[in-house]
Design a protein around this motif. Structure first.
Motif, PDB file in Angstrom:
ATOM      1  N   LYS A  42       1.612  -9.337 -11.544  1.00  0.00           N
ATOM      2  CA  LYS A  42       2.653  -8.895 -12.680  1.00  0.00           C
ATOM      3  C   LYS A  42       4.305  -9.142 -12.107  1.00  0.00           C
ATOM      4  O   LYS A  42       5.213  -8.749 -12.669  1.00  0.00           O
ATOM      5  CB  LYS A  42       2.722  -7.502 -12.710  1.00  0.00           C
ATOM      6  N   ALA A  43       4.434  -9.281 -10.789  1.00  0.00           N
ATOM      7  CA  ALA A  43       5.693  -9.278 -10.575  1.00  0.00           C
ATOM      8  C   ALA A  43       6.328 -11.033 -10.564  1.00  0.00           C
ATOM      9  O   ALA A  43       5.530 -11.706 -11.073  1.00  0.00           O
ATOM     10  CB  ALA A  43       5.741  -9.282  -8.869  1.00  0.00           C
ATOM     11  N   SER A  44       7.606 -10.881 -10.185  1.00  0.00           N
ATOM     12  CA  SER A  44       8.237 -12.277 -10.267  1.00  0.00           C
ATOM     13  C   SER A  44       7.687 -13.444  -9.550  1.00  0.00           C
ATOM     14  O   SER A  44       7.566 -14.707  -9.870  1.00  0.00           O
ATOM     15  CB  SER A  44       9.509 -12.310 -10.037  1.00  0.00           C
ATOM     16  N   GLU A  45       7.146 -13.211  -8.290  1.00  0.00           N
ATOM     17  CA  GLU A  45       6.464 -13.848  -7.316  1.00  0.00           C
ATOM     18  C   GLU A  45       5.163 -13.546  -7.210  1.00  0.00           C
ATOM     19  O   GLU A  45       4.800 -12.402  -7.203  1.00  0.00           O
ATOM     20  CB  GLU A  45       7.201 -13.744  -5.837  1.00  0.00           C
ATOM     21  N   LYS A  46       4.131 -14.628  -7.548  1.00  0.00           N
ATOM     22  CA  LYS A  46       2.723 -14.384  -7.481  1.00  0.00           C
ATOM     23  C   LYS A  46       2.079 -14.778  -6.267  1.00  0.00           C
ATOM     24  O   LYS A  46       2.745 -15.753  -5.733  1.00  0.00           O
ATOM     25  CB  LYS A  46       2.163 -15.308  -8.852  1.00  0.00           C
ATOM     26  N   VAL A  47       1.377 -14.003  -5.811  1.00  0.00           N
ATOM     27  CA  VAL A  47       0.786 -14.254  -4.416  1.00  0.00           C
ATOM     28  C   VAL A  47      -0.609 -13.324  -4.596  1.00  0.00           C
ATOM     29  O   VAL A  47      -0.703 -12.242  -4.987  1.00  0.00           O
ATOM     30  CB  VAL A  47       1.605 -13.755  -3.198  1.00  0.00           C
ATOM     31  N   ASP A  48      -1.630 -14.053  -4.100  1.00  0.00           N
ATOM     32  CA  ASP A  48      -2.887 -13.519  -3.757  1.00  0.00           C
ATOM     33  C   ASP A  48      -3.343 -13.609  -2.373  1.00  0.00           C
ATOM     34  O   ASP A  48      -3.395 -14.585  -1.615  1.00  0.00           O
ATOM     35  CB  ASP A  48      -3.877 -14.321  -4.712  1.00  0.00           C
ATOM     36  N   ILE A  49      -3.053 -12.096  -1.745  1.00  0.00           N
ATOM     37  CA  ILE A  49      -3.073 -12.366  -0.125  1.00  0.00           C
ATOM     38  C   ILE A  49      -4.563 -12.545   0.146  1.00  0.00           C
ATOM     39  O   ILE A  49      -4.610 -12.940   1.508  1.00  0.00           O
ATOM     40  CB  ILE A  49      -2.587 -10.893   0.343  1.00  0.00           C
ATOM     41  N   ALA A  50      -5.630 -12.620  -0.463  1.00  0.00           N
ATOM     42  CA  ALA A  50      -6.794 -13.071  -0.105  1.00  0.00           C
ATOM     43  C   ALA A  50      -6.950 -14.798  -0.062  1.00  0.00           C
ATOM     44  O   ALA A  50      -7.917 -15.293   0.669  1.00  0.00           O
ATOM     45  CB  ALA A  50      -7.821 -12.573  -1.104  1.00  0.00           C
ATOM     46  N   ASP A  51      -5.861 -15.202  -0.502  1.00  0.00           N
ATOM     47  CA  ASP A  51      -5.841 -16.706  -0.339  1.00  0.00           C
ATOM     48  C   ASP A  51      -4.685 -17.230   0.562  1.00  0.00           C
ATOM     49  O   ASP A  51      -3.566 -17.142   0.107  1.00  0.00           O
ATOM     50  CB  ASP A  51      -5.790 -17.202  -1.766  1.00  0.00           C
ATOM     51  N   PRO A  52      -5.147 -17.946   1.684  1.00  0.00           N
ATOM     52  CA  PRO A  52      -4.083 -18.111   2.634  1.00  0.00           C
ATOM     53  C   PRO A  52      -3.041 -19.248   2.084  1.00  0.00           C
ATOM     54  O   PRO A  52      -1.767 -19.164   2.426  1.00  0.00           O
ATOM     55  CB  PRO A  52      -4.854 -18.979   3.806  1.00  0.00           C
ATOM     56  N   ALA A  53      -3.494 -19.998   1.278  1.00  0.00           N
ATOM     57  CA  ALA A  53      -2.746 -21.024   0.843  1.00  0.00           C
ATOM     58  C   ALA A  53      -1.403 -20.670  -0.135  1.00  0.00           C
ATOM     59  O   ALA A  53      -0.454 -20.892  -0.181  1.00  0.00           O
ATOM     60  CB  ALA A  53      -3.361 -22.175  -0.051  1.00  0.00           C
ATOM     61  N   SER A  54      -2.084 -19.455  -0.959  1.00  0.00           N
ATOM     62  CA  SER A  54      -1.087 -18.673  -1.826  1.00  0.00           C
ATOM     63  C   SER A  54      -0.037 -17.990  -0.885  1.00  0.00           C
ATOM     64  O   SER A  54       1.080 -17.887  -1.317  1.00  0.00           O
ATOM     65  CB  SER A  54      -1.810 -17.474  -2.506  1.00  0.00           C
ATOM     66  N   ILE A  55      -0.266 -17.381   0.248  1.00  0.00           N
ATOM     67  CA  ILE A  55       0.515 -16.889   1.010  1.00  0.00           C
ATOM     68  C   ILE A  55       1.666 -17.694   1.411  1.00  0.00           C
ATOM     69  O   ILE A  55       2.798 -17.626   1.604  1.00  0.00           O
ATOM     70  CB  ILE A  55      -0.112 -16.287   2.206  1.00  0.00           C
ATOM     71  N   ARG A  56       1.002 -18.861   2.161  1.00  0.00           N
ATOM     72  CA  ARG A  56       2.017 -19.910   2.559  1.00  0.00           C
ATOM     73  C   ARG A  56       3.023 -20.522   1.454  1.00  0.00           C
ATOM     74  O   ARG A  56       4.084 -20.747   1.832  1.00  0.00           O
ATOM     75  CB  ARG A  56       1.097 -21.243   3.027  1.00  0.00           C
ATOM     76  N   ALA A  57       2.467 -20.735   0.386  1.00  0.00           N
ATOM     77  CA  ALA A  57       3.204 -21.136  -0.781  1.00  0.00           C
ATOM     78  C   ALA A  57       4.541 -20.231  -1.197  1.00  0.00           C
ATOM     79  O   ALA A  57       5.518 -20.477  -1.467  1.00  0.00           O
ATOM     80  CB  ALA A  57       2.401 -21.240  -1.951  1.00  0.00           C
ATOM     81  N   LEU A  58       4.127 -18.729  -1.132  1.00  0.00           N
ATOM     82  CA  LEU A  58       5.035 -17.918  -1.204  1.00  0.00           C
ATOM     83  C   LEU A  58       6.353 -17.885  -0.335  1.00  0.00           C
ATOM     84  O   LEU A  58       7.540 -17.898  -0.682  1.00  0.00           O
ATOM     85  CB  LEU A  58       4.427 -16.473  -1.313  1.00  0.00           C
ATOM     86  N   PHE A  59       5.893 -17.883   1.117  1.00  0.00           N
ATOM     87  CA  PHE A  59       7.121 -18.107   1.975  1.00  0.00           C
ATOM     88  C   PHE A  59       7.733 -19.471   1.908  1.00  0.00           C
ATOM     89  O   PHE A  59       9.117 -19.447   2.431  1.00  0.00           O
ATOM     90  CB  PHE A  59       6.196 -17.879   3.446  1.00  0.00           C
ATOM     91  N   LYS A  60       6.949 -20.597   1.448  1.00  0.00           N
ATOM     92  CA  LYS A  60       7.832 -21.861   1.532  1.00  0.00           C
ATOM     93  C   LYS A  60       8.880 -21.787   0.580  1.00  0.00           C
ATOM     94  O   LYS A  60       9.923 -22.374   0.706  1.00  0.00           O
ATOM     95  CB  LYS A  60       6.765 -22.954   1.246  1.00  0.00           C
ATOM     96  N   ARG A  61       8.588 -20.899  -0.701  1.00  0.00           N
ATOM     97  CA  ARG A  61       9.320 -21.176  -1.823  1.00  0.00           C
ATOM     98  C   ARG A  61      10.394 -19.785  -1.811  1.00  0.00           C
ATOM     99  O   ARG A  61      11.547 -20.038  -2.449  1.00  0.00           O
ATOM    100  CB  ARG A  61       8.674 -21.050  -3.310  1.00  0.00           C
ATOM    101  N   ALA A  62      10.082 -18.925  -1.102  1.00  0.00           N
ATOM    102  CA  ALA A  62      10.933 -17.677  -1.189  1.00  0.00           C
ATOM    103  C   ALA A  62      12.005 -17.462  -0.227  1.00  0.00           C
ATOM    104  O   ALA A  62      13.031 -16.676  -0.304  1.00  0.00           O
ATOM    105  CB  ALA A  62      10.189 -16.409  -1.036  1.00  0.00           C
ATOM    106  N   GLY A  63      12.101 -18.331   0.712  1.00  0.00           N
ATOM    107  CA  GLY A  63      13.406 -18.071   1.893  1.00  0.00           C
ATOM    108  C   GLY A  63      13.270 -17.060   2.863  1.00  0.00           C
ATOM    109  O   GLY A  63      12.065 -16.844   3.187  1.00  0.00           O
ATOM    110  N   LYS A  64      14.224 -16.766   3.297  1.00  0.00           N
ATOM    111  CA  LYS A  64      14.256 -15.896   4.690  1.00  0.00           C
ATOM    112  C   LYS A  64      14.383 -14.311   4.094  1.00  0.00           C
ATOM    113  O   LYS A  64      14.848 -13.968   3.079  1.00  0.00           O
ATOM    114  CB  LYS A  64      15.419 -16.363   5.427  1.00  0.00           C
ATOM    115  N   PHE A  65      13.849 -13.494   4.924  1.00  0.00           N
ATOM    116  CA  PHE A  65      13.940 -11.970   4.761  1.00  0.00           C
ATOM    117  C   PHE A  65      14.196 -11.402   6.021  1.00  0.00           C
ATOM    118  O   PHE A  65      14.050 -11.959   7.335  1.00  0.00           O
ATOM    119  CB  PHE A  65      12.673 -11.663   4.165  1.00  0.00           C
ATOM    120  N   ASP A  66      14.819 -10.127   5.996  1.00  0.00           N
ATOM    121  CA  ASP A  66      15.099  -9.178   6.833  1.00  0.00           C
ATOM    122  C   ASP A  66      13.913  -8.257   7.047  1.00  0.00           C
ATOM    123  O   ASP A  66      13.603  -7.688   7.974  1.00  0.00           O
ATOM    124  CB  ASP A  66      16.346  -8.306   6.622  1.00  0.00           C
TER     125      ASP A  66
END
Length: 231
Positions: A42-66
């Motif tokens: 439901k959120a603007s960024e989609k991620v399935d934390i049960a899927d390692p590839a999905s987590i990697r893709a999220l961080f690749k496209r979302a940039g840096k965080f504090d």
């Protein structure tokens, strides 16, 4: 707990942003900070934390965080005698390894002095009927937070918030009849020194604290919010 204003100028990723705990976390932070919302559907960024590839893709496209907050992950609830390998595998793959992999794959995306806040639960310390799989992964999350914090680079902190009984749909997953669920709920509340279930907003306040600079000396900790149940 730290006021949300103490997180000035932060960019924060909230995974599980549309869930019962995630929503009040978003409410406490949104409007003051740059919030990136992520969830499975439901959120603007989609991620399935049960899927390692999905987590990697999220961080690749979302940039840096504090700060990165994880309020997501599934665990199986069944009577112990009915739990099968796949029930434990689901709990490990989603709630445990999902959060472990957020830290593993997201470390390079967190700025110096930033933080990860994970979510475990007091079933680790206070098991209950039908919760053996959840107790297993909750305990492992707490241990992982301590171990990862010990080796995290660049002053990055890793902590876990450990909610106790909260007024959420979780208890409908215990596989109990309506009568048994009511009896279990009443008995559990009688065991809690606060004599009530917690509120999602109370857990959100703890998460805000752990994500803020107010918790700069809080490293590898499990912050238990359970009304005294684990005493």
């Amino acid at each position: 707990m730290a006021p949300a204003d103490s997180l000035a100028q932060m960019r924060i990723l909230i995974i599980g942003a549309t869930g019962t705990i995630g929503r009040p976390v978003v409410a406490a932070l949104q409007g003051r900070h740059e919030i990136v919302l992520a969830s499975k559907n439901k959120a603007s960024e989609k991620v399935d934390i049960a899927d390692p590839a999905s987590i990697r893709a999220l961080f690749k496209r979302a940039g840096k965080f504090d700060a990165v907050v994880v309020a997501a992950g599934d665990a199986a609830f069944k009577p112990f005698a009915q739990l099968e390998d796949e029930d434990f595998a689901l709990s490990i793959r989603s709630k445990l390894m999902g959060q472990v992999n957020v830290v593993r794959f997201g470390m390079d995306s967190v700025n110096d002095g930033g933080s990860f806040t994970l979510t475990s639960g007091t079933l680790a310390e206070h098991p209950m009927k039908n919760g053996a799989a959840a107790s297993t992964v909750n305990g492992a999350i707490n241990s992982f937070a301590r171990a990862a914090a010990h080796e995290a680079p660049r002053g990055i902190r890793v902590n876990a918030v450990s909610p106790g009984p909260i007024a959420t749909p979780l208890y409908s997953k215990l596989g109990l009849s309506a009568a048994d669920l009511k009896a279990t709920s009443e008995a559990l509340q009688n065991q809690i020194p606060a004599k009530r279930f917690g509120k999602p907003a109370e857990i959100a306040s703890a998460v805000v604290f752990l994500a803020s600079d107010e918790s700069a000396f809080t490293v590898g900790s499990e912050l238990i919010i359970d009304g005294g149940l684990s005493l």
